[in-house]
Design a protein around this motif. Structure first.
Motif, PDB file in Angstrom:
ATOM      1  N   MET A  47       0.845  -1.278  -0.048  1.00 44.69           N
ATOM      2  CA  MET A  47       0.145  -0.101  -0.094  1.00 44.69           C
ATOM      3  C   MET A  47       0.903   1.165   0.207  1.00 44.69           C
ATOM      4  SD  MET A  47      -2.911  -1.021  -0.049  1.00 44.69           S
ATOM      5  CE  MET A  47      -3.709   0.693   0.027  1.00 44.69           C
ATOM      6  N   GLY A  48       2.138   1.256   0.303  1.00 43.74           N
ATOM      7  CA  GLY A  48       3.043   2.318   0.374  1.00 43.74           C
ATOM      8  C   GLY A  48       2.679   3.220   1.556  1.00 43.74           C
ATOM      9  N   ARG A  49       1.910   2.654   2.574  1.00 38.61           N
ATOM     10  CA  ARG A  49       1.644   3.650   3.885  1.00 38.61           C
ATOM     11  C   ARG A  49       1.206   2.544   5.086  1.00 38.61           C
ATOM     12  NH1 ARG A  49      -3.361   3.942   4.769  1.00 38.61           N
ATOM     13  NH2 ARG A  49      -5.077   3.731   2.952  1.00 38.61           N
ATOM     14  N   MET A  50       1.241   3.112   6.084  1.00 40.89           N
ATOM     15  CA  MET A  50       0.656   2.574   7.332  1.00 40.89           C
ATOM     16  C   MET A  50      -0.852   2.117   7.177  1.00 40.89           C
ATOM     17  SD  MET A  50       0.239   5.317  10.299  1.00 40.89           S
ATOM     18  CE  MET A  50      -0.785   4.271  11.343  1.00 40.89           C
ATOM     19  N   PRO A  51      -1.420   0.910   8.015  1.00 41.57           N
ATOM     20  CA  PRO A  51      -2.851   0.869   7.856  1.00 41.57           C
ATOM     21  C   PRO A  51      -3.509   1.923   8.574  1.00 41.57           C
ATOM     22  CG  PRO A  51      -1.653  -0.418   9.331  1.00 41.57           C
ATOM     23  CD  PRO A  51      -0.576   0.237   8.744  1.00 41.57           C
ATOM     24  N   ASP A  52      -4.913   2.063   8.107  1.00 41.75           N
ATOM     25  CA  ASP A  52      -5.669   3.114   8.614  1.00 41.75           C
ATOM     26  C   ASP A  52      -6.078   2.475  10.102  1.00 41.75           C
ATOM     27  OD1 ASP A  52      -5.835   5.330   6.850  1.00 41.75           O
ATOM     28  OD2 ASP A  52      -6.884   3.792   5.608  1.00 41.75           O
ATOM     29  N   PHE A  53      -6.361   1.302  10.047  1.00 45.77           N
ATOM     30  CA  PHE A  53      -6.853   0.569  11.241  1.00 45.77           C
ATOM     31  C   PHE A  53      -6.380  -0.863  11.402  1.00 45.77           C
ATOM     32  CE2 PHE A  53      -9.518  -0.573   7.877  1.00 45.77           C
ATOM     33  CZ  PHE A  53     -10.358  -2.049   8.231  1.00 45.77           C
ATOM     34  N   ILE A  54      -6.576  -1.460  12.553  1.00 48.15           N
ATOM     35  CA  ILE A  54      -6.022  -2.829  12.569  1.00 48.15           C
ATOM     36  C   ILE A  54      -7.261  -3.615  13.316  1.00 48.15           C
ATOM     37  CG2 ILE A  54      -4.684  -4.584  13.777  1.00 48.15           C
ATOM     38  CD1 ILE A  54      -2.537  -2.413  13.419  1.00 48.15           C
ATOM     39  N   LYS A 108      -1.201   6.906  15.205  1.00 46.12           N
ATOM     40  CA  LYS A 108      -1.697   5.430  15.232  1.00 46.12           C
ATOM     41  C   LYS A 108      -2.810   5.041  14.574  1.00 46.12           C
ATOM     42  CE  LYS A 108       0.287   5.342  19.910  1.00 46.12           C
ATOM     43  NZ  LYS A 108       0.919   6.509  19.940  1.00 46.12           N
ATOM     44  N   PRO A 109      -3.167   3.703  14.368  1.00 47.07           N
ATOM     45  CA  PRO A 109      -4.289   3.372  13.523  1.00 47.07           C
ATOM     46  C   PRO A 109      -5.350   3.166  14.681  1.00 47.07           C
ATOM     47  CG  PRO A 109      -2.661   1.426  13.602  1.00 47.07           C
ATOM     48  CD  PRO A 109      -1.651   2.680  14.291  1.00 47.07           C
ATOM     49  N   TRP A 110      -6.505   3.234  13.976  1.00 45.49           N
ATOM     50  CA  TRP A 110      -7.828   2.947  15.166  1.00 45.49           C
ATOM     51  C   TRP A 110      -7.867   1.427  15.005  1.00 45.49           C
ATOM     52  CZ3 TRP A 110     -12.243   0.346  13.208  1.00 45.49           C
ATOM     53  CH2 TRP A 110     -12.582   0.783  11.621  1.00 45.49           C
TER      54      TRP A 110
END
Length: 258
Positions: free
Chosen positions: A95-102, A130-132
């Motif tokens: 994705m080229g980025r951190m996740p929005d959530f986990i 931080k992700p939600w």
């Protein structure tokens, strides 16, 4: 998991019927299709996985055994952290980025030991933004059949209270309450009826889980029910029904930035 699921999810995201998509980041179908999510109006997150190998090596076991080992504190903390790191690496690479959530496949993210390993990894990896996280305590269940209410409470009992408490201490945001738990049976009509019950029960900030996929001829069991969910969620009249009932599908990541 496969192309039919991916195509169904992308189609519903384009139609603004979904606000978030949880991804099994080490699955071949994710690497192939996930870039299509980059420009869509959805939160894209990691669907943390400890039960489905999907061709990857690591710590995977049947859910009942995983639950027993987690509650018995028999899981190796180092292996847990490494597996979480690998799945986050795979997500970020694609994705080229951190996740929005986990969240977790079969809700494993809330189990003892796994949740502690997850919070530790997130603190080290994302100290600033931080992700939600998905919280599984059920929302209002008025009108939901008793067996399905029972299943929703069982899922929550596997760790939701401790998960929410520890997430709060770590400064991690969660949804308000959780809806969408059912027995994956009944076809499109049963799902349509349940969806409207859940949505009528929904409060601001609640999260409603779904598992759609493009319908496949001859599909049975879970595959057939995934197709039924897609049929209901893609119906032209759903948007009008939501508007008449004062409901809006919204993104947590966008709300958090406001």
């Amino acid at each position: 998991m496969n192309r039919a699921i991916n195509e169904g999810i992308v189609g519903l995201a384009v139609a603004h019927r979904l606000s978030a998509v949880g991804c099994l980041s080490q699955a071949p179908a994710f690497r192939r299709d996930a870039p299509r999510l980059r420009d869509l109006d959805v939160d894209v997150g990691l669907h943390l996985n400890f039960t489905e190998p999907l061709g990857a090596s690591g710590l995977y076991m049947p859910l009942p055994r995983l639950i027993a080992c987690a509650y018995g504190h028999l899981l190796d903390t180092g292996r847990l952290k490494r597996q979480i790191e690998r799945q986050l690496d795979a997500f970020e690479f694609t994705m080229g980025r951190m996740p929005d959530f986990i969240d977790g496949h079969q809700h494993v993210h809330q189990l003892p030991q796994i949740r502690n390993a997850l919070f530790s990894v997130l603190e080290r990896r994302y100290p600033d933004r931080k992700p939600w996280l998905r919280y599984t305590a059920p929302g209002r269940l008025d009108g939901v059949p008793k067996p399905l209410r029972r299943k929703a409470h069982i899922i929550a009992a596997l760790g939701s209270r401790a998960f929410a408490r520890e997430a709060g201490r770590a400064g991690l945001r969660t949804n308000r309450r959780f809806l969408g738990v059912y027995d994956f049976q009944g076809g499109a009509q049963a799902y349509d009826d349940l969806l409207k019950v859940w949505l009528r029960n929904a409060c601001e900030g609640d999260l409603l889980m779904c598992h759609p996929a493009l319908p496949a001829g001859g599909g049975k069991g879970m595959d057939a029910q995934r197709g039924a969910e897609y049929q209901v969620l893609s119906k032209p009249g759903l948007s009008e029904w939501l508007m008449r009932n004062g409901l809006r599908i919204g993104r947590y990541a966008v709300a958090e930035r406001r």
